[in-house]
Design a protein around this motif. Structure first.
Motif, PDB file in Angstrom:
ATOM      1  N   PHE A 189      43.672  54.437  59.107  1.00 25.08           N
ATOM      2  CA  PHE A 189      44.083  54.921  57.785  1.00 25.08           C
ATOM      3  C   PHE A 189      44.079  53.786  56.760  1.00 25.08           C
ATOM      4  N   VAL A 190      44.611  52.629  57.155  1.00 26.55           N
ATOM      5  CA  VAL A 190      44.631  51.488  56.241  1.00 26.55           C
ATOM      6  C   VAL A 190      43.216  51.039  55.908  1.00 26.55           C
ATOM      7  N   LYS A 191      42.342  51.041  56.906  1.00 30.28           N
ATOM      8  CA  LYS A 191      40.966  50.624  56.661  1.00 30.28           C
ATOM      9  C   LYS A 191      40.243  51.608  55.749  1.00 30.28           C
ATOM     10  N   ILE A 192      40.519  52.899  55.925  1.00 30.47           N
ATOM     11  CA  ILE A 192      39.877  53.895  55.064  1.00 30.47           C
ATOM     12  C   ILE A 192      40.381  53.786  53.633  1.00 30.47           C
ATOM     13  N   SER A 193      41.683  53.546  53.489  1.00 32.44           N
ATOM     14  CA  SER A 193      42.284  53.510  52.154  1.00 32.44           C
ATOM     15  C   SER A 193      42.259  52.135  51.512  1.00 32.44           C
ATOM     16  N   GLN A 194      41.547  51.187  52.095  1.00 33.33           N
ATOM     17  CA  GLN A 194      41.459  49.869  51.479  1.00 33.33           C
ATOM     18  C   GLN A 194      40.799  49.968  50.102  1.00 33.33           C
ATOM     19  N   PRO A 195      41.295  49.182  49.127  1.00 36.87           N
ATOM     20  CA  PRO A 195      40.756  49.283  47.765  1.00 36.87           C
ATOM     21  C   PRO A 195      39.476  48.481  47.545  1.00 36.87           C
ATOM     22  N   LYS A 196      38.797  48.064  48.621  1.00 34.20           N
ATOM     23  CA  LYS A 196      37.570  47.291  48.440  1.00 34.20           C
ATOM     24  C   LYS A 196      36.503  48.113  47.742  1.00 34.20           C
ATOM     25  N   LYS A 197      36.381  49.373  48.125  1.00 34.90           N
ATOM     26  CA  LYS A 197      35.380  50.230  47.483  1.00 34.90           C
ATOM     27  C   LYS A 197      35.746  50.499  46.031  1.00 34.90           C
ATOM     28  N   ARG A 198      37.050  50.543  45.739  1.00 36.20           N
ATOM     29  CA  ARG A 198      37.462  50.734  44.346  1.00 36.20           C
ATOM     30  C   ARG A 198      37.070  49.529  43.504  1.00 36.20           C
ATOM     31  N   ALA A 199      37.086  48.360  44.112  1.00 37.00           N
ATOM     32  CA  ALA A 199      36.711  47.162  43.369  1.00 37.00           C
ATOM     33  C   ALA A 199      35.237  47.157  42.997  1.00 37.00           C
ATOM     34  N   GLU A 200      34.416  47.914  43.733  1.00 40.73           N
ATOM     35  CA  GLU A 200      32.993  47.961  43.414  1.00 40.73           C
ATOM     36  C   GLU A 200      32.723  48.706  42.111  1.00 40.73           C
ATOM     37  N   THR A 201      33.659  49.512  41.652  1.00 44.37           N
ATOM     38  CA  THR A 201      33.486  50.210  40.381  1.00 44.37           C
ATOM     39  C   THR A 201      34.009  49.395  39.202  1.00 44.37           C
ATOM     40  N   LEU A 202      34.527  48.198  39.474  1.00 43.23           N
ATOM     41  CA  LEU A 202      34.891  47.257  38.412  1.00 43.23           C
ATOM     42  C   LEU A 202      33.715  46.306  38.221  1.00 43.23           C
ATOM     43  N   VAL A 203      33.133  46.280  37.048  1.00 42.34           N
ATOM     44  CA  VAL A 203      31.895  45.541  36.819  1.00 42.34           C
ATOM     45  C   VAL A 203      32.154  44.379  35.870  1.00 42.34           C
ATOM     46  N   PHE A 204      31.387  43.309  36.070  1.00 42.72           N
ATOM     47  CA  PHE A 204      31.396  42.144  35.199  1.00 42.72           C
ATOM     48  C   PHE A 204      30.005  41.984  34.601  1.00 42.72           C
ATOM     49  N   SER A 205      29.950  41.425  33.424  1.00 45.52           N
ATOM     50  CA  SER A 205      28.662  41.188  32.786  1.00 45.52           C
ATOM     51  C   SER A 205      27.854  40.181  33.600  1.00 45.52           C
ATOM     52  N   THR A 206      26.543  40.335  33.555  1.00 44.45           N
ATOM     53  CA  THR A 206      25.677  39.455  34.322  1.00 44.45           C
ATOM     54  C   THR A 206      25.779  38.016  33.836  1.00 44.45           C
ATOM     55  N   ASN A 207      25.926  37.833  32.530  1.00 48.25           N
ATOM     56  CA  ASN A 207      25.982  36.502  31.941  1.00 48.25           C
ATOM     57  C   ASN A 207      27.279  36.327  31.160  1.00 48.25           C
ATOM     58  N   ALA A 208      27.683  35.096  31.024  1.00 45.60           N
ATOM     59  CA  ALA A 208      28.744  34.721  30.090  1.00 45.60           C
ATOM     60  C   ALA A 208      28.088  34.078  28.873  1.00 45.60           C
ATOM     61  N   VAL A 209      28.744  34.143  27.735  1.00 46.92           N
ATOM     62  CA  VAL A 209      28.163  33.637  26.488  1.00 46.92           C
ATOM     63  C   VAL A 209      29.138  32.662  25.837  1.00 46.92           C
ATOM     64  N   ILE A 210      28.579  31.791  25.014  1.00 48.64           N
ATOM     65  CA  ILE A 210      29.361  30.857  24.193  1.00 48.64           C
ATOM     66  C   ILE A 210      28.909  31.024  22.754  1.00 48.64           C
ATOM     67  N   SER A 211      29.835  31.373  21.879  1.00 53.97           N
ATOM     68  CA  SER A 211      29.528  31.548  20.456  1.00 53.97           C
ATOM     69  C   SER A 211      30.813  31.377  19.658  1.00 53.97           C
ATOM     70  N   MET A 212      30.671  31.458  18.336  1.00 54.40           N
ATOM     71  CA  MET A 212      31.812  31.292  17.451  1.00 54.40           C
ATOM     72  C   MET A 212      32.566  32.615  17.303  1.00 54.40           C
ATOM     73  N   ARG A 213      33.888  32.523  17.312  1.00 52.81           N
ATOM     74  CA  ARG A 213      34.743  33.683  17.062  1.00 52.81           C
ATOM     75  C   ARG A 213      35.944  33.193  16.263  1.00 52.81           C
ATOM     76  N   ASP A 214      36.097  33.746  15.051  1.00 52.38           N
ATOM     77  CA  ASP A 214      37.179  33.344  14.136  1.00 52.38           C
ATOM     78  C   ASP A 214      37.138  31.840  13.857  1.00 52.38           C
ATOM     79  N   GLY A 215      35.930  31.314  13.717  1.00 55.55           N
ATOM     80  CA  GLY A 215      35.780  29.909  13.384  1.00 55.55           C
ATOM     81  C   GLY A 215      36.002  28.948  14.527  1.00 55.55           C
TER      82      GLY A 215
END
Length: 422
Positions: A189-215
């Motif tokens: 039951f614990v293995k089935i209900s592990q939130p690992k699969k839920r974490a797969e629906t949390l996405v991060f952008s492929t790249n990070a960026v550096i730019s100006m924001r509020d000066g």
């Protein structure tokens, strides 16, 4: 003679080169692999670029293998967690094997009791009271063991009251069977209900960026949730993974440094309903304070981002991870907007989630930009040296004026003396 002198010079140069190139054994201290690689080399860095080994992969799995673990008995002290951490194929195999072994073990004992009591010799004898009715072999004993442990109770094979050893065995198997059921079913039951699969629906952008924001120069990346059920109490944090060497000469491989993504302002606690852009202001406390656009590709670093929260459906804690290396940090870019207002609702276009566009961004580091801004705020005589020069010029001008006045006074006095003589 000239040719002779030139030949002599060539011979002397060759002898010097041979003396310089003579092999000399230098015993250097044995250093870790990363420390040996970080030693200065007399080669072009651009030609000697090494592939950056990830500490955390893009899918969130840590790229670390534990070797030479001698105390393997510690895994058995926490057998429940060990079983939960196993892969599904091994978990299912252990699940089937545990039940099969317990059924066979108790079935063998039931058959042994019937064999010792002589029940096998009185099969079909109505005057003989066996330990277990209708038990005529090992197969029937095995089936009776399954019925006892799983509490099925078909009613065909029944234990009698003339067998005290059978009653004791029935109690033991019932208790042990309940423990095995609770342990194995709980593990599954614990293995089935592990939130690992839920974490797969949390996405991060492929790249990070550096730019100006509020000066201000900022490092940014985007996070999003693909499900309609939200992550409760979501929070974000980031770590900079980079090897360093202390002032005392100690080499620290994969040193972890916190990257402030709004801890003091509360911006690290997210209401993750739509994709959000996480921003890190590059200030004096930032590890990117002295890094410029030209210097960024030369850095060997990795940014690990961690998103944590509770799954709304189960209440279990969920963690999603990703990482960015220097080749995945884009200088002078911003993320394309993905949120639009439709008729009565907001719509998120995940096709543009990873897209970026170029923007006007200075190529200087945040430290250099701060110095330029401080210079622009000062008057024309902004530097100390220029101020000192200006004071020196003023003093020399005053001295010259005083000298001229003194000369004029001396001249007037001389004229008066001459006139008095006349």
């Amino acid at each position: 003679v000239c040719l002779f002198l030139m030949a002599a010079n060539v011979l002397e140069e060759d002898s010097m080169e041979q003396d310089i190139e003579s092999p000399v054994t230098i015993h250097q201290p044995k250093l870790p692999k990363q420390a040996r690689e970080d030693l200065p080399k007399n080669i072009n860095k651009e030609c000697a670029k090494r592939k950056i080994q990830r500490y955390v992969r893009k899918d969130g799995k840590c790229n670390v293998h534990h070797g030479n673990v001698r105390e393997t008995y510690r895994y058995l002290t926490d057998i429940f967690t060990t079983l939960v951490d196993l892969k599904w194929r091994f978990n299912l195999l252990i699940f089937v094997m545990v039940y099969t072994v317990t059924w066979l073990f108790f079935g063998m004992i039931w058959w042994l009791i019937a064999y010792v009591r002589g029940d096998m010799d009185h099969i079909g004898d109505s005057t003989w009271t066996p330990c277990v009715s209708n038990l005529n072999g090992f197969v029937s004993a095995f089936l009776f063991s399954i019925e006892t442990e799983t509490t099925i109770g078909y009613g065909y094979r029944v234990i009698t009251d003339k067998c005290p050893e059978g009653i004791i065995l029935l109690l033991v198997q019932s208790v042990l069977g309940s423990i095995v059921n609770a342990f194995m079913v709980g593990c599954m039951f614990v293995k089935i209900s592990q939130p690992k699969k839920r974490a797969e629906t949390l996405v991060f952008s492929t790249n990070a960026v550096i730019s100006m924001r509020d000066g201000k120069l900022c490092l940014m990346f985007r996070v999003g949730d693909l499900r309609n059920s939200h992550i409760v109490e979501a929070s974000i944090r980031a770590k900079l993974i980079k090897s360093k060497q202390t002032k005392e000469g100690e080499f620290i491989p994969l040193n972890q440094t916190d990257i402030n993504v709004g801890y003091y302002t509360g911006d690290d606690r997210l209401f993750l309903v739509s994709p959000l852009i996480i921003s890190h202001e590059i200030n004096q406390q930032s590890p990117f304070w002295e890094i410029s656009k030209a210097q960024l590709p030369k850095e060997e670093l990795e940014i690990v981002v961690i998103l944590e929260g509770m799954v709304e459906a189960t209440g279990m804690t969920c963690q999603a991870r990703s990482s960015y290396i220097t080749s995945e940090i884009l200088w002078g870019y911003r993320f394309t907007p993905v949120l639009t207002l439709e008729d009565g609702f907001y719509e998120v276009d995940y096709n543009s989630f990873h897209e970026t566009y170029e923007t006007n961004t200075p190529v200087y580091s945040a430290k250099e930009l701060a110095e330029m801004a401080s210079r622009a705020e000062l008057p024309l005589t902004w530097s100390v040296s220029s101020k000192l020069d200006q004071h020196a010029e003023l003093e020399t001008e005053e001295e010259e004026k005083n000298q001229e006045d003194q000369n004029e006074r001396n001249g007037d006095v001389a004229n008066l003396e001459n006139e008095s003589k006349v």
